[in-house]
Design a protein around this motif. Structure first.
Motif, short mmCIF file in Angstrom:
data_model
loop_
_atom_site.label_atom_id
_atom_site.label_comp_id
_atom_site.label_asym_id
_atom_site.label_seq_id
_atom_site.Cartn_x
_atom_site.Cartn_y
_atom_site.Cartn_z
N ALA A 30 37.94 41.28 49.61
CA ALA A 30 37.74 41.91 48.47
C ALA A 30 36.60 42.68 48.45
O ALA A 30 35.56 42.20 49.04
CB ALA A 30 37.68 40.88 47.15
N TRP A 31 36.53 43.92 47.60
CA TRP A 31 35.14 44.40 47.46
C TRP A 31 34.08 43.76 46.85
O TRP A 31 34.41 43.12 45.90
CB TRP A 31 35.14 45.83 46.93
CG TRP A 31 36.19 46.64 47.71
CD1 TRP A 31 37.32 47.14 47.19
CD2 TRP A 31 35.72 47.24 49.21
NE1 TRP A 31 37.97 48.03 48.28
CE2 TRP A 31 37.19 47.88 49.35
CE3 TRP A 31 34.81 46.85 50.00
CZ2 TRP A 31 37.21 48.50 50.69
CZ3 TRP A 31 35.26 47.83 51.38
CH2 TRP A 31 36.36 48.24 51.54
N LYS A 32 32.64 43.96 47.14
CA LYS A 32 31.60 43.30 46.61
C LYS A 32 31.07 43.62 45.11
O LYS A 32 29.99 43.20 44.74
CB LYS A 32 30.42 43.22 47.43
CG LYS A 32 30.36 42.27 48.34
CD LYS A 32 29.19 42.40 49.30
CE LYS A 32 28.80 41.24 50.44
NZ LYS A 32 27.45 41.31 50.97
N GLY A 33 31.71 44.55 44.65
CA GLY A 33 31.34 45.15 43.34
C GLY A 33 31.33 44.12 42.07
O GLY A 33 31.79 44.43 41.07
N TYR A 34 30.82 43.02 42.23
CA TYR A 34 30.36 42.15 41.08
C TYR A 34 29.18 41.49 41.09
O TYR A 34 28.24 41.81 41.96
CB TYR A 34 31.43 40.80 41.27
CG TYR A 34 32.96 41.28 41.59
CD1 TYR A 34 33.71 41.46 40.45
CD2 TYR A 34 33.49 41.56 42.72
CE1 TYR A 34 34.91 41.92 40.49
CE2 TYR A 34 34.70 42.05 43.09
CZ TYR A 34 35.40 42.25 41.57
OH TYR A 34 36.81 42.69 41.66
N PRO A 35 28.61 41.08 39.98
CA PRO A 35 27.34 40.79 39.66
C PRO A 35 26.76 39.48 40.72
O PRO A 35 27.66 38.76 41.56
CB PRO A 35 27.31 39.75 38.35
CG PRO A 35 28.44 40.31 37.68
CD PRO A 35 29.78 40.61 38.55
N PHE A 36 25.76 39.83 41.28
CA PHE A 36 25.09 39.14 42.38
C PHE A 36 25.15 37.51 42.33
O PHE A 36 25.46 36.92 43.05
CB PHE A 36 23.72 39.62 42.83
CG PHE A 36 23.65 40.91 43.34
CD1 PHE A 36 24.52 41.52 44.42
CD2 PHE A 36 22.86 41.93 43.04
CE1 PHE A 36 24.60 42.81 44.99
CE2 PHE A 36 22.65 43.19 43.26
CZ PHE A 36 23.59 43.55 44.20
#
Length: 90
Positions: free
Chosen positions: A38-44
């Protein structure tokens, strides 16, 4: 009887994992059944928490995707039930 509310931090972590599950893909080929990226486009902080729980692997800091472990896939399926969301194959 009132149900206990989910904390905002827990909801962000759960919903981030759930969205990763729903938007997952395969690096092998687009027809592979092994969809665990999955792409990493989530809060760190959510990515860090999910990695600490052993549900995902972020790889290197340069990686743009995460690997979702089997435990993460299973947890996401539980969250589909919790949030009353249909899976793609239903």
């Amino acid at each position: 009887m009132r149900e206990e509310k989910t904390s905002p931090k827990e909801a962000i972590n759960e919903l981030s994992l759930l969205l990763m599950y729903l938007t997952r893909f395969s690096h092998q080929d687009r027809f592979s059944l092994e969809k665990n990226k999955a792409w990493k486009g989530y809060p760190f902080h959510a990515l860090d928490d999910l990695e600490e729980e052993g549900l995902i692997d972020q790889g290197s800091h340069r990686s743009k995707s995460v690997h979702i472990y089997e435990e993460g896939l299973e947890k996401a399926k539980e969250l589909l039930v919790k949030y009353n969301i249909k899976d793609w194959d239903e």
